[in-house]
Design a protein around this motif. Structure first.
Motif, PDB file in Angstrom:
ATOM      1  N   GLY A  47     -27.255  24.806  20.727  1.00  0.00           N
ATOM      2  CA  GLY A  47     -28.271  25.433  19.901  1.00  0.00           C
ATOM      3  C   GLY A  47     -28.297  24.880  18.485  1.00  0.00           C
ATOM      4  N   LEU A  48     -27.134  24.653  17.893  1.00  0.00           N
ATOM      5  CA  LEU A  48     -27.074  24.114  16.539  1.00  0.00           C
ATOM      6  C   LEU A  48     -27.662  22.707  16.481  1.00  0.00           C
ATOM      7  CD1 LEU A  48     -23.503  25.348  15.509  1.00  0.00           C
ATOM      8  CD2 LEU A  48     -25.691  26.144  14.580  1.00  0.00           C
ATOM      9  N   ILE A  49     -27.327  21.886  17.465  1.00  0.00           N
ATOM     10  CA  ILE A  49     -27.878  20.523  17.518  1.00  0.00           C
ATOM     11  C   ILE A  49     -29.392  20.576  17.691  1.00  0.00           C
ATOM     12  CG2 ILE A  49     -27.939  18.391  18.871  1.00  0.00           C
ATOM     13  CD1 ILE A  49     -24.961  18.926  19.529  1.00  0.00           C
ATOM     14  N   HIS A  50     -29.840  21.422  18.606  1.00  0.00           N
ATOM     15  CA  HIS A  50     -31.273  21.512  18.893  1.00  0.00           C
ATOM     16  C   HIS A  50     -32.043  22.050  17.692  1.00  0.00           C
ATOM     17  CE1 HIS A  50     -34.794  23.517  21.091  1.00  0.00           C
ATOM     18  NE2 HIS A  50     -34.984  22.214  21.188  1.00  0.00           N
ATOM     19  N   ALA A  51     -31.542  23.116  17.062  1.00  0.00           N
ATOM     20  CA  ALA A  51     -32.262  23.773  15.970  1.00  0.00           C
ATOM     21  C   ALA A  51     -32.378  22.905  14.730  1.00  0.00           C
ATOM     22  CB  ALA A  51     -31.583  25.098  15.623  1.00  0.00           C
ATOM     23  N   PHE A  52     -31.319  22.168  14.395  1.00  0.00           N
ATOM     24  CA  PHE A  52     -31.303  21.481  13.105  1.00  0.00           C
ATOM     25  C   PHE A  52     -31.497  19.968  13.196  1.00  0.00           C
ATOM     26  CE2 PHE A  52     -28.718  25.374  12.469  1.00  0.00           C
ATOM     27  CZ  PHE A  52     -29.615  26.020  11.618  1.00  0.00           C
ATOM     28  N   LEU A  53     -31.414  19.416  14.405  1.00  0.00           N
ATOM     29  CA  LEU A  53     -31.622  17.977  14.544  1.00  0.00           C
ATOM     30  C   LEU A  53     -32.829  17.625  15.409  1.00  0.00           C
ATOM     31  CD1 LEU A  53     -27.950  16.671  14.956  1.00  0.00           C
ATOM     32  CD2 LEU A  53     -29.357  16.753  12.880  1.00  0.00           C
ATOM     33  N   ILE A  54     -33.373  18.599  16.145  1.00  0.00           N
ATOM     34  CA  ILE A  54     -34.500  18.296  17.033  1.00  0.00           C
ATOM     35  C   ILE A  54     -35.708  19.160  16.703  1.00  0.00           C
ATOM     36  CG2 ILE A  54     -35.303  18.156  19.425  1.00  0.00           C
ATOM     37  CD1 ILE A  54     -32.373  17.763  20.270  1.00  0.00           C
ATOM     38  N   TRP A  55     -35.562  20.501  16.807  1.00  0.00           N
ATOM     39  CA  TRP A  55     -36.709  21.384  16.587  1.00  0.00           C
ATOM     40  C   TRP A  55     -36.251  22.747  16.106  1.00  0.00           C
ATOM     41  CZ3 TRP A  55     -39.164  25.369  19.916  1.00  0.00           C
ATOM     42  CH2 TRP A  55     -40.425  25.748  19.420  1.00  0.00           C
ATOM     43  N   ASN A  56     -36.931  23.269  15.101  1.00  0.00           N
ATOM     44  CA  ASN A  56     -36.503  24.515  14.462  1.00  0.00           C
ATOM     45  C   ASN A  56     -36.731  25.765  15.306  1.00  0.00           C
ATOM     46  OD1 ASN A  56     -39.458  23.842  13.452  1.00  0.00           O
ATOM     47  ND2 ASN A  56     -39.249  26.061  13.336  1.00  0.00           N
ATOM     48  N   GLY A  57     -37.548  25.672  16.356  1.00  0.00           N
ATOM     49  CA  GLY A  57     -37.862  26.853  17.154  1.00  0.00           C
ATOM     50  C   GLY A  57     -36.849  27.165  18.232  1.00  0.00           C
ATOM     51  N   ASP A  58     -35.650  26.658  18.088  1.00  0.00           N
ATOM     52  CA  ASP A  58     -34.588  26.837  19.093  1.00  0.00           C
ATOM     53  C   ASP A  58     -34.311  28.308  19.396  1.00  0.00           C
ATOM     54  OD1 ASP A  58     -31.944  25.979  20.507  1.00  0.00           O
ATOM     55  OD2 ASP A  58     -31.333  27.443  18.997  1.00  0.00           O
ATOM     56  N   ILE A  59     -33.999  28.583  20.670  1.00  0.00           N
ATOM     57  CA  ILE A  59     -33.612  29.937  21.094  1.00  0.00           C
ATOM     58  C   ILE A  59     -32.186  29.960  21.636  1.00  0.00           C
ATOM     59  CG2 ILE A  59     -34.388  29.736  23.497  1.00  0.00           C
ATOM     60  CD1 ILE A  59     -34.808  32.816  21.169  1.00  0.00           C
ATOM     61  N   LEU A  60     -31.587  28.783  21.863  1.00  0.00           N
ATOM     62  CA  LEU A  60     -30.253  28.720  22.450  1.00  0.00           C
ATOM     63  C   LEU A  60     -29.205  29.348  21.539  1.00  0.00           C
ATOM     64  CD1 LEU A  60     -30.323  25.038  23.807  1.00  0.00           C
ATOM     65  CD2 LEU A  60     -30.858  27.147  25.047  1.00  0.00           C
ATOM     66  N   LEU A  61     -29.331  29.096  20.250  1.00  0.00           N
ATOM     67  CA  LEU A  61     -28.387  29.659  19.287  1.00  0.00           C
ATOM     68  C   LEU A  61     -28.406  31.186  19.356  1.00  0.00           C
ATOM     69  CD1 LEU A  61     -28.018  28.304  15.670  1.00  0.00           C
ATOM     70  CD2 LEU A  61     -27.957  30.745  16.112  1.00  0.00           C
ATOM     71  N   THR A  62     -29.623  31.737  19.441  1.00  0.00           N
ATOM     72  CA  THR A  62     -29.767  33.197  19.525  1.00  0.00           C
ATOM     73  C   THR A  62     -29.172  33.731  20.813  1.00  0.00           C
ATOM     74  OG1 THR A  62     -31.826  32.969  18.270  1.00  0.00           O
ATOM     75  CG2 THR A  62     -31.427  35.078  19.358  1.00  0.00           C
ATOM     76  N   SER A  98     -35.634  18.268   6.257  1.00  0.00           N
ATOM     77  CA  SER A  98     -35.762  19.288   5.229  1.00  0.00           C
ATOM     78  C   SER A  98     -36.792  20.352   5.624  1.00  0.00           C
ATOM     79  CB  SER A  98     -36.168  18.638   3.901  1.00  0.00           C
ATOM     80  OG  SER A  98     -36.359  19.604   2.896  1.00  0.00           O
ATOM     81  N   GLN A  99     -37.923  19.919   6.165  1.00  0.00           N
ATOM     82  CA  GLN A  99     -38.954  20.865   6.587  1.00  0.00           C
ATOM     83  C   GLN A  99     -38.472  21.697   7.773  1.00  0.00           C
ATOM     84  OE1 GLN A  99     -41.920  21.332   5.014  1.00  0.00           O
ATOM     85  NE2 GLN A  99     -42.232  23.081   6.386  1.00  0.00           N
ATOM     86  N   ARG A 100     -37.688  21.090   8.653  1.00  0.00           N
ATOM     87  CA  ARG A 100     -37.146  21.807   9.801  1.00  0.00           C
ATOM     88  C   ARG A 100     -36.231  22.943   9.347  1.00  0.00           C
ATOM     89  NH1 ARG A 100     -34.411  17.849  12.092  1.00  0.00           N
ATOM     90  NH2 ARG A 100     -36.169  17.034  13.303  1.00  0.00           N
ATOM     91  N   ILE A 101     -35.422  22.676   8.316  1.00  0.00           N
ATOM     92  CA  ILE A 101     -34.552  23.707   7.771  1.00  0.00           C
ATOM     93  C   ILE A 101     -35.385  24.837   7.167  1.00  0.00           C
ATOM     94  CG2 ILE A 101     -32.790  24.242   6.050  1.00  0.00           C
ATOM     95  CD1 ILE A 101     -31.725  22.593   8.352  1.00  0.00           C
ATOM     96  N   ASP A 102     -36.408  24.474   6.396  1.00  0.00           N
ATOM     97  CA  ASP A 102     -37.274  25.490   5.781  1.00  0.00           C
ATOM     98  C   ASP A 102     -37.956  26.348   6.846  1.00  0.00           C
ATOM     99  OD1 ASP A 102     -36.628  24.556   3.277  1.00  0.00           O
ATOM    100  OD2 ASP A 102     -38.436  23.334   3.050  1.00  0.00           O
TER     101      ASP A 102
END
Length: 385
Positions: A106-121, A196-200
């Protein structure tokens, strides 16, 4: 601890996962190709085709597929717990290790690929579920309903009162600056700009909201999946058809009625909130029952066998969707961000999913597990399989 064998798998569960993956992709595609997070979609789209495409997704898919997927996630955890307990194994150590691996994905997906990740949750909710698995299904059902109903009904009431008092509804307006920033970063920017935009965007859609999302939305769904397993709703499907028929008709009727409220009463922060929070889960339960019924039909099983195979490699399919979509729309790929309308994006999502079904069919003709599932199993079971 040993993985679930092919013979032990519940076919209807894989089928539900597969169809959920398509629904999730249709919803996510709205964010992949445009600054959907920062617009009011009920007034933004102008062409009849875009309005129709968005309305279909909004009324029948949005808010209705991720609850189903979350329940399936809980069902799977309960299966693993029961089988480990039957063998006399200590499950919590394995469960924690499995959630840690999922958290890493989830961390890899959310911050390196796409911000809409659900795996982390899911991983964070999974940690909480591990401590509740010993409880009876009645107690778990009570916890799930209390966690879900009390805060969400309360928040819905506050939103309604605010609306009646004439407060400003922020959902009616587009965030112009954020919209322009998204187009500039994803469509034209460097990889650093995109990061940067993905983090925002992640902070905007999650942030402190995770402390509300996990215990009051995702966790109750996962617990309902555990309850379904403990009551053997799928395994004893033929004996409980009356229950399933009731769930289908009540869920579909009530859920669809609520999902249509932004179109019958007008879109506001109140109607949009209860549309997804209360209408979506009801539809999700109905969808689960419909798929369970259809899976019992041999012709349906054969025609949609590849959908079930996609469900068997859901982690791979989900992350693959993000990799393909971001390559299509972000500037480091084909740079189509902001240049595709809703209808075209929907057709692209369906086309990609069909290709994924072919991929799943070919992959499982040679291998037992999906590629990312193989990694997840290896790290979870600490062995090659």
């Amino acid at each position: 601890m040993q993985p679930v064998s092919r013979e032990e798998r519940i076919h209807s569960l894989d089928m539900m996962r597969g169809f959920s993956l398509l629904g999730i992709f249709l919803v996510n595609m709205l964010v992949f190709h445009s600054p959907f997070l920062y617009i009011n979609p009920y007034s933004w789209y102008q062409t009849p085709e875009d309005i129709a495409a968005f309305s279909f997704i909004d009324q029948w898919v949005q808010g209705s597929v991720y609850p189903l997927f979350s329940m399936i996630f809980g069902y799977g955890i309960a299966i693993q717990y029961e089988r480990a307990t039957a063998r006399g194994d200590v499950f919590w150590r394995f469960g924690v290790r499995r959630m840690l691996v999922l958290l890493g994905f989830g961390l890899i997906h959310a911050f390196l690929i796409w911000n809409g990740d659900i795996l982390l949750t899911y991983a964070l909710a999974g940690f909480l579920v591990l401590g509740l698995l010993r409880l009876s299904w009645r107690f778990l059902l009570g916890i799930a309903l209390a966690l879900y109903a009390l805060p969400n009904v309360g928040l819905a009431a506050l939103l309604y009162l605010g609306e009646q008092m004439g407060g400003v509804d922020p959902s009616q307006y587009a965030a112009v600056q954020e919209l322009q920033d998204s187009i500039s970063a994803y469509g034209l920017g460097s990889f650093a700009d995109i990061f940067s935009q993905r983090i925002d965007d992640w902070i905007y859609t999650n942030g402190w909201g995770l402390f509300h999302l996990i215990p009051t939305i995702i966790l109750p769904y996962v617990l309902l999946g555990v309850v379904a397993r403990k009551t053997q709703l799928l395994e004893r499907f033929s004996e409980r058809k009356a229950i399933w028929i009731t769930l289908i008709f009540v869920g579909l009727a009530a859920g669809t009625f609520i999902k249509f409220l932004p179109y019958t009463l007008g879109d506001s922060i109140f109607t949009v909130y209860i549309q997804d929070i209360f209408g979506g889960p009801l539809q999700a339960v109905a969808y689960a029952g419909i798929i369970a019924f259809l899976t019992s039909i041999r012709v349906f099983q054969k025609v949609f066998h590849s959908v079930a195979l996609a469900g068997r490699m859901s982690l791979t399919i989900y992350i693959m969707q993000s990799l393909i979509a971001t390559t299509l729309f972000y500037s480091y790929g084909f740079g189509l961000y902001g240049k595709v309308d809703v209808l075209a994006g929907t057709m692209i999502a369906i086309g990609i999913f069909i290709l994924q079904l072919i991929f799943a069919q070919l992959w499982f003709s040679k291998f037992m597990y999906g590629p990312l599932e193989k990694v997840w199993r290896k790290l979870s079971y600490q062995t090659f399989m």
